[in-house]
Motif scaffolding. Structure first.
Motif, PDB file in Angstrom:
ATOM      1  N   GLY A  32       0.918  -1.144  -0.088  1.00  0.00           N
ATOM      2  CA  GLY A  32       0.051  -0.110  -0.083  1.00  0.00           C
ATOM      3  C   GLY A  32       0.816   1.134  -0.031  1.00  0.00           C
ATOM      4  N   GLN A  33       0.345   2.516  -0.014  1.00  0.00           N
ATOM      5  CA  GLN A  33       0.928   3.597   0.150  1.00  0.00           C
ATOM      6  C   GLN A  33       1.969   3.679   1.283  1.00  0.00           C
ATOM      7  N   GLU A  34       2.821   4.761   1.347  1.00  0.00           N
ATOM      8  CA  GLU A  34       3.582   4.949   2.534  1.00  0.00           C
ATOM      9  C   GLU A  34       2.828   5.395   3.631  1.00  0.00           C
ATOM     10  N   ALA A  35       3.155   4.908   4.862  1.00  0.00           N
ATOM     11  CA  ALA A  35       2.777   4.934   6.135  1.00  0.00           C
ATOM     12  C   ALA A  35       2.441   6.635   6.496  1.00  0.00           C
ATOM     13  N   MET A  36       3.250   7.049   6.142  1.00  0.00           N
ATOM     14  CA  MET A  36       3.325   8.896   6.218  1.00  0.00           C
ATOM     15  C   MET A  36       2.162   9.391   5.864  1.00  0.00           C
ATOM     16  N   GLU A  37       1.706   8.939   4.523  1.00  0.00           N
ATOM     17  CA  GLU A  37       0.571   9.451   3.561  1.00  0.00           C
ATOM     18  C   GLU A  37      -0.701   8.841   3.840  1.00  0.00           C
ATOM     19  N   VAL A  38      -0.803   8.040   4.888  1.00  0.00           N
ATOM     20  CA  VAL A  38      -2.047   7.262   5.169  1.00  0.00           C
ATOM     21  C   VAL A  38      -3.385   8.070   5.890  1.00  0.00           C
ATOM     22  N   GLY A  46      -5.605   4.131  -0.705  1.00  0.00           N
ATOM     23  CA  GLY A  46      -4.223   3.639  -0.339  1.00  0.00           C
ATOM     24  C   GLY A  46      -3.842   2.167  -0.825  1.00  0.00           C
ATOM     25  N   LYS A  47      -4.721   1.495  -1.295  1.00  0.00           N
ATOM     26  CA  LYS A  47      -4.346   0.354  -1.980  1.00  0.00           C
ATOM     27  C   LYS A  47      -3.980  -0.762  -1.134  1.00  0.00           C
ATOM     28  N   PHE A  48      -4.418  -1.090  -0.033  1.00  0.00           N
ATOM     29  CA  PHE A  48      -4.138  -1.985   0.993  1.00  0.00           C
ATOM     30  C   PHE A  48      -4.419  -3.358   0.918  1.00  0.00           C
ATOM     31  N   GLU A  49      -5.106  -3.673  -0.345  1.00  0.00           N
ATOM     32  CA  GLU A  49      -5.638  -5.027  -0.231  1.00  0.00           C
ATOM     33  C   GLU A  49      -4.170  -6.061  -0.367  1.00  0.00           C
ATOM     34  N   ALA A  50      -4.566  -7.350   0.277  1.00  0.00           N
ATOM     35  CA  ALA A  50      -3.658  -8.334   0.079  1.00  0.00           C
ATOM     36  C   ALA A  50      -3.772  -9.083  -1.258  1.00  0.00           C
ATOM     37  N   PRO A  70      -0.913   0.385   5.532  1.00  0.00           N
ATOM     38  CA  PRO A  70      -0.318  -0.586   4.662  1.00  0.00           C
ATOM     39  C   PRO A  70       0.042  -1.924   5.338  1.00  0.00           C
ATOM     40  N   ILE A  71       0.100  -2.713   4.648  1.00  0.00           N
ATOM     41  CA  ILE A  71       0.491  -4.123   4.979  1.00  0.00           C
ATOM     42  C   ILE A  71       2.097  -4.189   5.137  1.00  0.00           C
ATOM     43  N   ASN A  72       2.578  -4.677   6.063  1.00  0.00           N
ATOM     44  CA  ASN A  72       4.188  -4.654   6.179  1.00  0.00           C
ATOM     45  C   ASN A  72       4.638  -6.103   6.116  1.00  0.00           C
ATOM     46  N   THR A  73       3.957  -7.188   6.732  1.00  0.00           N
ATOM     47  CA  THR A  73       4.437  -8.423   6.948  1.00  0.00           C
ATOM     48  C   THR A  73       3.229  -9.522   6.574  1.00  0.00           C
ATOM     49  N   LEU A  74       3.569 -10.516   5.481  1.00  0.00           N
ATOM     50  CA  LEU A  74       2.730 -11.465   5.203  1.00  0.00           C
ATOM     51  C   LEU A  74       3.307 -12.757   5.805  1.00  0.00           C
ATOM     52  N   ALA A  75       2.266 -13.712   6.069  1.00  0.00           N
ATOM     53  CA  ALA A  75       2.865 -15.201   6.215  1.00  0.00           C
ATOM     54  C   ALA A  75       1.739 -15.914   6.052  1.00  0.00           C
ATOM     55  N   PHE A  76       2.081 -17.373   5.666  1.00  0.00           N
ATOM     56  CA  PHE A  76       1.329 -18.373   5.589  1.00  0.00           C
ATOM     57  C   PHE A  76       1.419 -19.409   6.847  1.00  0.00           C
TER      58      PHE A  76
END
Length: 121
Positions: A32-38, A46-50, A70-76
Motif C-alpha cells: 500500500g501507500q507509504e505510512a506517512m501518507e495514510v 491507499g490500495k491496502f488489499e492483499a 499498509p501491510i508490512n508483513t505476510l505469512a502463511f
C-alpha cells in the motif's frame, strides 16, 4: 553466487511483503501507500488489499480487502487449513478462508491456449 530472475508480479502499488503458499501455487503480495501518507487519503486510494497471484502464470487470482493501513508483513501459517495471515505493526489480522479457497483449481489448459493464440496473432 548470484540470484537468477524467475518471475515478476505486476502491481500498481508499493509491495512491502510477499509470502508463498506451502500448499497451493499461490503467492500473496501486500503493501500500500507509504505510512506517512495514510492519514491524508481514503482507504481505497491507499490500495491496502492483499493480492493473490498464481505463482507460475503470474496472474492475479484474488484479493483480500478491508485493511486500513499498509501491510508490512505476510505469512502463511500451517494449521488444519493453512490459513494465510496478514500482519501489521501492533495489529494482526487473521483470515480463515472457506472451503472454496482450498477447492479452487487453476485452469492450466485455458491459460496455455490463451498464450498460444496470443502469440499467433
Amino acid at each position: 553466487k548470484t540470484f537468477q530472475f524467475l518471475k515478476s508480479y505486476k502491481t500498481d502499488r508499493p509491495v512491502n511483503s510477499a509470502a508463498i503458499s506451502p500448499i497451493k501455487h499461490h503467492i500473496l503480495l501486500g503493501g500500500g501507500q507509504e505510512a506517512m501518507e495514510v492519514t491524508t487519503s481514503h482507504t481505497k486510494s491507499g490500495k491496502f488489499e492483499a493480492r493473490f497471484f498464481h505463482l507460475i502464470f503470474e496472474e492475479e487470482i484474488g484479493r483480500v480487502k478491508g485493511h486500513f493501513g499498509p501491510i508490512n508483513t505476510l505469512a502463511f501459517i500451517l494449521t488444519v487449513n493453512s490459513t494465510p495471515v496478514v500482519l501489521r505493526m501492533v495489529y494482526a489480522r487473521l483470515h480463515d478462508f472457506d472451503q472454496s479457497y482450498y477447492d479452487f483449481e487453476y485452469d492450466f489448459l485455458e491459460v496455455f491456449l490463451r498464450t498460444v493464440l496470443n502469440s499467433c496473432f
